[in-house]
Design a protein around this motif. Structure first.
Motif, PDB file in Angstrom:
ATOM      1  N   ILE A  69      -6.095  70.467  16.507  1.00 39.51           N
ATOM      2  CA  ILE A  69      -5.838  69.497  15.451  1.00 39.51           C
ATOM      3  C   ILE A  69      -5.313  70.261  14.242  1.00 39.51           C
ATOM      4  N   VAL A  70      -4.160  69.852  13.723  1.00 38.19           N
ATOM      5  CA  VAL A  70      -3.589  70.476  12.538  1.00 38.19           C
ATOM      6  C   VAL A  70      -4.361  69.973  11.327  1.00 38.19           C
ATOM      7  N   LEU A  71      -4.844  70.901  10.501  1.00 41.29           N
ATOM      8  CA  LEU A  71      -5.677  70.558   9.349  1.00 41.29           C
ATOM      9  C   LEU A  71      -4.834  70.428   8.085  1.00 41.29           C
ATOM     10  N   ASP A  72      -3.785  69.697   8.166  1.00 41.80           N
ATOM     11  CA  ASP A  72      -2.894  69.441   7.044  1.00 41.80           C
ATOM     12  C   ASP A  72      -3.159  68.009   6.581  1.00 41.80           C
ATOM     13  N   PRO A  73      -3.382  67.787   5.274  1.00 40.85           N
ATOM     14  CA  PRO A  73      -3.706  66.434   4.806  1.00 40.85           C
ATOM     15  C   PRO A  73      -2.665  65.385   5.210  1.00 40.85           C
ATOM     16  N   HIS A  74      -1.395  65.738   5.169  1.00 43.47           N
ATOM     17  CA  HIS A  74      -0.361  64.773   5.537  1.00 43.47           C
ATOM     18  C   HIS A  74      -0.408  64.452   7.036  1.00 43.47           C
ATOM     19  N   ARG A 147     -10.591  58.431  15.359  1.00 44.71           N
ATOM     20  CA  ARG A 147     -10.129  58.107  14.007  1.00 44.71           C
ATOM     21  C   ARG A 147     -11.171  58.504  12.965  1.00 44.71           C
ATOM     22  N   ASP A 148     -12.436  58.205  13.233  1.00 46.65           N
ATOM     23  CA  ASP A 148     -13.493  58.540  12.281  1.00 46.65           C
ATOM     24  C   ASP A 148     -13.631  60.050  12.111  1.00 46.65           C
ATOM     25  N   LYS A 149     -13.475  60.801  13.191  1.00 47.78           N
ATOM     26  CA  LYS A 149     -13.537  62.260  13.078  1.00 47.78           C
ATOM     27  C   LYS A 149     -12.357  62.787  12.263  1.00 47.78           C
ATOM     28  N   ILE A 150     -11.170  62.219  12.499  1.00 52.99           N
ATOM     29  CA  ILE A 150      -9.978  62.625  11.735  1.00 52.99           C
ATOM     30  C   ILE A 150     -10.190  62.341  10.246  1.00 52.99           C
ATOM     31  N   LYS A 151     -10.772  61.184   9.934  1.00 51.73           N
ATOM     32  CA  LYS A 151     -11.033  60.834   8.538  1.00 51.73           C
ATOM     33  C   LYS A 151     -11.993  61.839   7.917  1.00 51.73           C
ATOM     34  N   SER A 152     -13.023  62.197   8.641  1.00 52.22           N
ATOM     35  CA  SER A 152     -13.994  63.173   8.144  1.00 52.22           C
ATOM     36  C   SER A 152     -13.332  64.529   7.912  1.00 52.22           C
ATOM     37  N   ILE A 153     -12.502  64.945   8.859  1.00 52.78           N
ATOM     38  CA  ILE A 153     -11.799  66.221   8.717  1.00 52.78           C
ATOM     39  C   ILE A 153     -10.885  66.171   7.494  1.00 52.78           C
ATOM     40  N   ARG A 154     -10.145  65.068   7.365  1.00 52.93           N
ATOM     41  CA  ARG A 154      -9.230  64.917   6.234  1.00 52.93           C
ATOM     42  C   ARG A 154      -9.999  64.985   4.913  1.00 52.93           C
ATOM     43  N   ASN A 156     -12.876  66.492   4.360  1.00 54.57           N
ATOM     44  CA  ASN A 156     -13.330  67.872   4.179  1.00 54.57           C
ATOM     45  C   ASN A 156     -12.200  68.759   3.674  1.00 54.57           C
ATOM     46  N   ILE A 157     -11.014  68.591   4.256  1.00 55.09           N
ATOM     47  CA  ILE A 157      -9.851  69.382   3.821  1.00 55.09           C
ATOM     48  C   ILE A 157      -9.515  69.074   2.367  1.00 55.09           C
ATOM     49  N   ASP A 158      -9.543  67.780   2.013  1.00 56.19           N
ATOM     50  CA  ASP A 158      -9.250  67.399   0.626  1.00 56.19           C
ATOM     51  C   ASP A 158     -10.272  68.009  -0.336  1.00 56.19           C
ATOM     52  N   GLN A 159     -11.542  67.982   0.037  1.00 53.44           N
ATOM     53  CA  GLN A 159     -12.576  68.555  -0.818  1.00 53.44           C
ATOM     54  C   GLN A 159     -12.382  70.063  -0.972  1.00 53.44           C
TER      55      GLN A 159
END
Length: 180
Positions: A69-74, A147-154, A156-159
């Motif tokens: 999974i790419v950890l890029d916000p976009h 989807r929920d995991k992606i939201k959580s990852i997103r 975390n990355i934003d934080q």
């Protein structure tokens, strides 16, 4: 440009089946972005960022590494929006099948006095519809979990990104502004 940060899907708790589904959805998302971003719900969101640009989706797909999974916000935003769309499509199909089931039951009840063959046909049809609903509900739950995991990852990355931005001295230093 440096390689995007990514993490193995298994490290995020995705099962093998979920990873396969995620990879399939990323391929669909990439194909749509290369075809001009013709997503059905495009532009109908309530927020400014409800549908990421096809450029962001295309960039995410080109950076995609199988099983990661790419950890890029976009990229995460694009994937999240795509999964939301898939879930809406599945939900609409479930509702259609439920309506068809109700109609089938009404038809069967209304023809109780008619031939046994018609009743058997309607029962078989209803079993097929119920089986398809079960499959779609399973797929819906799998997509929802991803989807929920992606939201959580997103999130975390934003934080982390915000913490990094706050920890850097402002106005000088590391070679220019960071892109988001």
């Amino acid at each position: 440009m440096s390689a995007p940060q990514s993490v193995a899907g298994s490290a995020l708790g995705f099962t093998h089946a979920e990873m396969l589904t995620l990879q399939h959805q990323q391929q669909i998302m990439a194909q749509r972005s290369h075809q001009g971003g013709a997503a059905a719900d495009r532009g109908r969101g309530t927020s400014r960022q409800s549908q990421p640009s096809s450029r962001a989706v295309s960039a995410a797909s080109s950076q995609s590494i199988p099983g990661r999974i790419v950890l890029d916000p976009h990229s995460l935003q694009a994937l999240y929006a795509h999964l939301e769309s898939v879930m809406r499509t599945i939900q609409r199909r479930i509702e259609q099948l439920e309506d068809a089931t109700e109609q089938s039951v009404r038809n069967s009840s209304g023809r109780a006095g008619s031939s046994m063959q018609n009743a058997d046909n309607e029962i078989a049809r209803m079993k097929q519809i119920m089986a398809e609903i079960d499959k779609l509900e399973d797929e819906f739950e799998k997509i929802k979990r991803i989807r929920d995991k992606i939201k959580s990852i997103r999130n975390n990355i934003d934080q982390l990104s915000d913490r990094l931005d706050r920890s850097r001295p402002s106005g000088h230093g590391s070679g220019g502004a960071r892109r988001r």
